[in-house]
Design a protein around this motif. Structure first.
Motif, PDB file in Angstrom:
ATOM      1  N   MET A 106       0.842  -1.195   0.000  1.00 43.36           N
ATOM      2  CA  MET A 106       0.000   0.000   0.000  1.00 43.36           C
ATOM      3  C   MET A 106       0.878   1.246   0.000  1.00 43.36           C
ATOM      4  O   MET A 106       1.765   1.393   0.862  1.00 43.36           O
ATOM      5  CB  MET A 106      -0.908   0.027   1.237  1.00 43.36           C
ATOM      6  CG  MET A 106      -1.679  -1.252   1.475  1.00 43.36           C
ATOM      7  SD  MET A 106      -2.933  -1.543   0.212  1.00 43.36           S
ATOM      8  CE  MET A 106      -3.575  -3.126   0.760  1.00 43.36           C
ATOM      9  N   LEU A 107       0.622   2.152  -0.929  1.00 41.96           N
ATOM     10  CA  LEU A 107       1.375   3.400  -1.031  1.00 41.96           C
ATOM     11  C   LEU A 107       0.405   4.555  -1.193  1.00 41.96           C
ATOM     12  O   LEU A 107      -0.598   4.432  -1.908  1.00 41.96           O
ATOM     13  CB  LEU A 107       2.340   3.369  -2.221  1.00 41.96           C
ATOM     14  CG  LEU A 107       3.396   2.263  -2.249  1.00 41.96           C
ATOM     15  CD1 LEU A 107       4.143   2.277  -3.572  1.00 41.96           C
ATOM     16  CD2 LEU A 107       4.372   2.427  -1.089  1.00 41.96           C
ATOM     17  N   ALA A 128      10.960  -2.092  -5.647  1.00 41.44           N
ATOM     18  CA  ALA A 128      11.316  -2.854  -4.442  1.00 41.44           C
ATOM     19  C   ALA A 128      10.275  -3.910  -4.121  1.00 41.44           C
ATOM     20  O   ALA A 128      10.608  -5.030  -3.695  1.00 41.44           O
ATOM     21  CB  ALA A 128      11.492  -1.890  -3.265  1.00 41.44           C
ATOM     22  N   ALA A 129       8.998  -3.588  -4.330  1.00 38.42           N
ATOM     23  CA  ALA A 129       7.941  -4.574  -4.092  1.00 38.42           C
ATOM     24  C   ALA A 129       8.055  -5.748  -5.059  1.00 38.42           C
ATOM     25  O   ALA A 129       7.850  -6.913  -4.677  1.00 38.42           O
ATOM     26  CB  ALA A 129       6.575  -3.898  -4.228  1.00 38.42           C
ATOM     27  N   LYS A 130       8.410  -5.453  -6.294  1.00 36.48           N
ATOM     28  CA  LYS A 130       8.578  -6.529  -7.283  1.00 36.48           C
ATOM     29  C   LYS A 130       9.736  -7.437  -6.892  1.00 36.48           C
ATOM     30  O   LYS A 130       9.627  -8.671  -6.965  1.00 36.48           O
ATOM     31  CB  LYS A 130       8.796  -5.911  -8.659  1.00 36.48           C
ATOM     32  CG  LYS A 130       9.184  -6.903  -9.730  1.00 36.48           C
ATOM     33  CD  LYS A 130       9.589  -6.212 -11.013  1.00 36.48           C
ATOM     34  CE  LYS A 130      10.158  -7.207 -12.017  1.00 36.48           C
ATOM     35  NZ  LYS A 130      10.586  -6.525 -13.269  1.00 36.48           N
ATOM     36  N   HIS A 131      10.870  -6.847  -6.512  1.00 37.25           N
ATOM     37  CA  HIS A 131      12.036  -7.651  -6.156  1.00 37.25           C
ATOM     38  C   HIS A 131      11.800  -8.449  -4.876  1.00 37.25           C
ATOM     39  O   HIS A 131      12.416  -9.509  -4.681  1.00 37.25           O
ATOM     40  CB  HIS A 131      13.253  -6.743  -5.995  1.00 37.25           C
ATOM     41  CG  HIS A 131      13.663  -6.058  -7.265  1.00 37.25           C
ATOM     42  ND1 HIS A 131      14.367  -4.872  -7.292  1.00 37.25           N
ATOM     43  CD2 HIS A 131      13.449  -6.398  -8.569  1.00 37.25           C
ATOM     44  CE1 HIS A 131      14.568  -4.509  -8.543  1.00 37.25           C
ATOM     45  NE2 HIS A 131      14.019  -5.420  -9.341  1.00 37.25           N
ATOM     46  N   VAL A 137       0.513  -4.137  -6.058  1.00 37.58           N
ATOM     47  CA  VAL A 137       0.735  -2.898  -5.336  1.00 37.58           C
ATOM     48  C   VAL A 137      -0.407  -1.953  -5.669  1.00 37.58           C
ATOM     49  O   VAL A 137      -0.860  -1.890  -6.815  1.00 37.58           O
ATOM     50  CB  VAL A 137       2.111  -2.279  -5.687  1.00 37.58           C
ATOM     51  CG1 VAL A 137       2.230  -2.005  -7.170  1.00 37.58           C
ATOM     52  CG2 VAL A 137       2.355  -0.998  -4.899  1.00 37.58           C
ATOM     53  N   VAL A 138      -0.902  -1.253  -4.668  1.00 36.13           N
ATOM     54  CA  VAL A 138      -1.966  -0.282  -4.838  1.00 36.13           C
ATOM     55  C   VAL A 138      -1.387   1.108  -4.612  1.00 36.13           C
ATOM     56  O   VAL A 138      -0.764   1.367  -3.563  1.00 36.13           O
ATOM     57  CB  VAL A 138      -3.132  -0.537  -3.868  1.00 36.13           C
ATOM     58  CG1 VAL A 138      -4.189   0.565  -4.003  1.00 36.13           C
ATOM     59  CG2 VAL A 138      -3.761  -1.895  -4.135  1.00 36.13           C
ATOM     60  N   ILE A 153       4.330  -7.231 -12.336  1.00 37.66           N
ATOM     61  CA  ILE A 153       3.677  -7.033 -11.053  1.00 37.66           C
ATOM     62  C   ILE A 153       2.359  -6.316 -11.330  1.00 37.66           C
ATOM     63  O   ILE A 153       2.267  -5.445 -12.202  1.00 37.66           O
ATOM     64  CB  ILE A 153       4.551  -6.225 -10.072  1.00 37.66           C
ATOM     65  CG1 ILE A 153       3.878  -6.180  -8.696  1.00 37.66           C
ATOM     66  CG2 ILE A 153       4.834  -4.847 -10.593  1.00 37.66           C
ATOM     67  CD1 ILE A 153       4.754  -5.557  -7.618  1.00 37.66           C
ATOM     68  N   GLU A 154       1.309  -6.713 -10.614  1.00 29.43           N
ATOM     69  CA  GLU A 154      -0.005  -6.109 -10.809  1.00 29.43           C
ATOM     70  C   GLU A 154      -0.066  -4.754 -10.104  1.00 29.43           C
ATOM     71  O   GLU A 154       0.189  -4.659  -8.900  1.00 29.43           O
ATOM     72  CB  GLU A 154      -1.100  -7.031 -10.260  1.00 29.43           C
ATOM     73  CG  GLU A 154      -2.511  -6.523 -10.525  1.00 29.43           C
ATOM     74  CD  GLU A 154      -3.570  -7.436  -9.945  1.00 29.43           C
ATOM     75  OE1 GLU A 154      -4.775  -7.171 -10.151  1.00 29.43           O
ATOM     76  OE2 GLU A 154      -3.196  -8.433  -9.281  1.00 29.43           O
TER      77      GLU A 154
END
Length: 583
Positions: A106-107, A128-131, A137-138, A153-154
């Motif tokens: 969440m961002l 960073a979320a993908k790695h 990620v929203v 990544i979605e």
């Protein structure tokens, strides 16, 4: 007691680290406690999130709530954790689907009415979320185009908190990113607009072919700034990997346009000559922000009127020019930003800067002091130095020069040849090849290295300058379509380092002041200027002294015991006007 969990990302430099947000709803008076080294903006999130939840039609727990952000030793900066804080509380209260919350990053910052606002560093956070292996990620809807640049990544966009919570309950579908429009390829600054200056144009083409640094000096109004502004037009477009690097830096700096966030062309950054060290290299309180050298990554950093820039500011460029990155230590840690750019310096030859050099009214010391801010180590890192001359009247009526498209085609061909040659070693351009590789693995023939060996023996170039000359020679060879540079290409590269651009030219150098220096060019002039004049026999001359013992120790006549002697004026030594002085 109920416990919930959500996830966000802390961005330091252009690198992100996953932050786990935990919420504990326990007994006690209604209050919100936030722990985990938050800064001022994050500490104020306690009031923001409560107001956003209430104004979105949701119920905030009527008891004591503890919010913890881990790792606890990592300083949390900014307001991008607001969405994760609310989701953690809703997870602890059992109001959302836990499997969706735990698999999503969440961002976003929350407004008091529940709207989700974009924050800096969305792109490095999504990377960073993908790695880290997260599924989705929203982000706020305003940052959807930027976050959609990351593949595999979605990425979903939420306009407000109400829509986000509805999606977490399975009641709504969030929108995804839209494909970007094709970039505009229109050439706005064409190289054919520049009149004359064939040598400077050739130097700029060589600099573009190998990503070398360039310095231009000459009278005002001859095209130094025009030439530098047209350098990005002849550079190839950025690759996908390079575009993400540059876009991540501009995302942290907050300079990305909302309509088209992807940077696909080499950036052109031209700070004012009154810029400070922090604005050029990067800095700020807390977490350091990227400076001009990082925003010019994979592009051009143009320093106009470089002789007017402070010495400390210029010397701060030495490490980025050598390492290709900036490491800034601050209270909250060390931020690392890439800074592999092309430096273009432009300066007038003297303070008065007349149109013709013969009309200069500056003293030789003033000319040397004007460009003296450019130290030797800094100039040694500049690969090509060009002294531009005033344009003749015939250049105004001659045919126009080559256009940007024509020169860019040659530069792209040379860059493709260099990329193919260095591909297996991980280098992209000739300027990135380290010196040991040029001297050992890709060593040239003895005939080709003869000019550099001669220059090293004479002390014309340093070892670092020899390595940079070899890189320029490879670029000249790539433009000529050769497999390897020869003696002619090496001599051309050495000539570009000795054009006098960084050396102030005195009006006249007396032959007797050369003191045996047989070299020609600015190197010999510099050596002659720095050499003390020959010793003159003491025949009644005296310098300014303050005591009898000091005067007689140096063989000069003092004021106390020598009266009525014929002495020379100390202000005109060694060839002053005779004067008779009596005490």
């Amino acid at each position: 007691m109920a416990l919930g969990r959500a996830y966000s990302v802390a961005v330091t430099g252009v690198e992100g680290q996953i932050v786990e947000v935990e919420a504990d709803i326990g007994r006690g008076l209604p209050a919100v406690h936030l722990v985990g080294l938050p800064d001022t903006a994050l500490s104020e999130a306690r009031d923001r999130v409560r107001a956003a939840v209430a104004n979105s039609g949701e119920q905030w727990p009527d008891s004591k709530v503890i919010l913890a952000l881990s790792p606890a030793t990592l300083r949390k900066v900014g307001s991008g954790y607001d969405a994760a804080l609310v989701c953690a509380v809703m997870d602890a209260a059992g109001l959302v689907r836990r499997e969706r919350v735990h698999a999503t990053i969440m961002l976003g910052e929350l407004a008091l009415d529940g709207r989700l606002r974009s924050v800096r560093g969305i792109l490095p956070a999504v990377l960073a979320a993908k790695h880290a292996g997260y599924e989705r990620v929203v982000v706020p809807t305003a940052a959807l185009a930027e976050a959609g640049l990351v593949r595999d990544i979605e990425v979903l966009g939420a306009p407000d908190l109400r829509a986000l919570l509805a999606w977490l309950r399975g009641e709504r579908v969030l929108d995804g990113p839209q494909p970007l429009a094709p970039p505009d390829r229109t050439v706005r600054l064409d190289l054919s607009e520049l009149v004359g200056q064939s040598e400077a144009r050739w130097a700029m083409e060589v600099a573009a072919a190998g990503s070398h640094h360039l310095m231009l000096t000459g009278p005002p109004g001859i095209g130094k700034t025009m030439l530098a502004q047209r350098l990005p037009g002849i550079l190839p477009d950025l690759t996908e990997e390079e575009s993400l690097e540059v876009t991540a830096i501009h995302s942290v700096a907050g300079t990305l346009p909302a309509d088209r966030p992807l940077v696909e062309v080499p950036p052109f950054i031209a700070p004012h000559h009154t810029a400070s060290v922090s604005s050029l290299v990067g800095g700020g309180s807390g977490t350091a922000r990227p400076g001009a050298v990082s925003r010019a990554h994979r592009g051009v950093l143009f320093l106009d009127e470089c002789a007017e820039i402070g010495t400390k500011v210029l010397e701060s460029l030495r490490t980025p020019l050598e390492d290709g990155e900036v490491r800034i230590a601050r209270r909250d840690g060390v931020a690392r930003y890439p800074a592999r750019f092309q430096l273009v310096l432009a300066a007038n030859p003297c303070p008065c800067a007349p149109a013709r050099e013969a009309d200069c009214v500056c003293a030789p010391t003033a000319r040397r002091k004007y460009l003296g801010k450019l130290s030797g180590p800094l100039l040694d890192r500049v690969d090509l130095r060009v002294r531009m001359q005033s344009v003749d009247t015939g250049a105004l009526i001659n045919d126009v020069g080559e256009s940007t498209e024509v020169v860019r085609a040659r530069v792209e061909q040379a860059r493709a040849a260099a990329a193919e040659r260095w591909r297996e070693h991980g280098w992209r351009t000739n300027s990135e090849v380290p010196g040991p590789a040029l001297r050992q693995r890709f060593r040239l023939s003895r005939t080709a290295l003869a000019p550099i060996e001669k220059a090293l023996r004479r002390g014309v170039v340093t070892a670092r300058g020899a390595d940079r000359a070899l890189r320029v020679a490879w670029s000249v060879a790539d433009l000529a379509g050769l497999d390897a540079p020869g003696a002619e290409q090496v001599a051309t590269a050495l000539a570009f380092r000795d054009r006098g651009a960084g050396t102030p030219s005195p009006r006249r150098v007396e032959p007797e002041l050369l003191n045996g220096h047989t070299e020609s060019g600015p190197t010999a002039i510099r050596a002659a200027i720095r050499t003390e004049p020959p010793a003159v026999p003491n025949r009644g001359r005296r310098r300014r002294t303050w005591g009898t013992r000091s005067a007689h120790a140096h063989g000069h006549i003092c004021r106390r015991c020598c009266k009525g002697r014929i002495v020379r004026s100390p202000t005109s030594w060694p060839s002053g006007v005779l004067s008779r002085r009596r005490r």
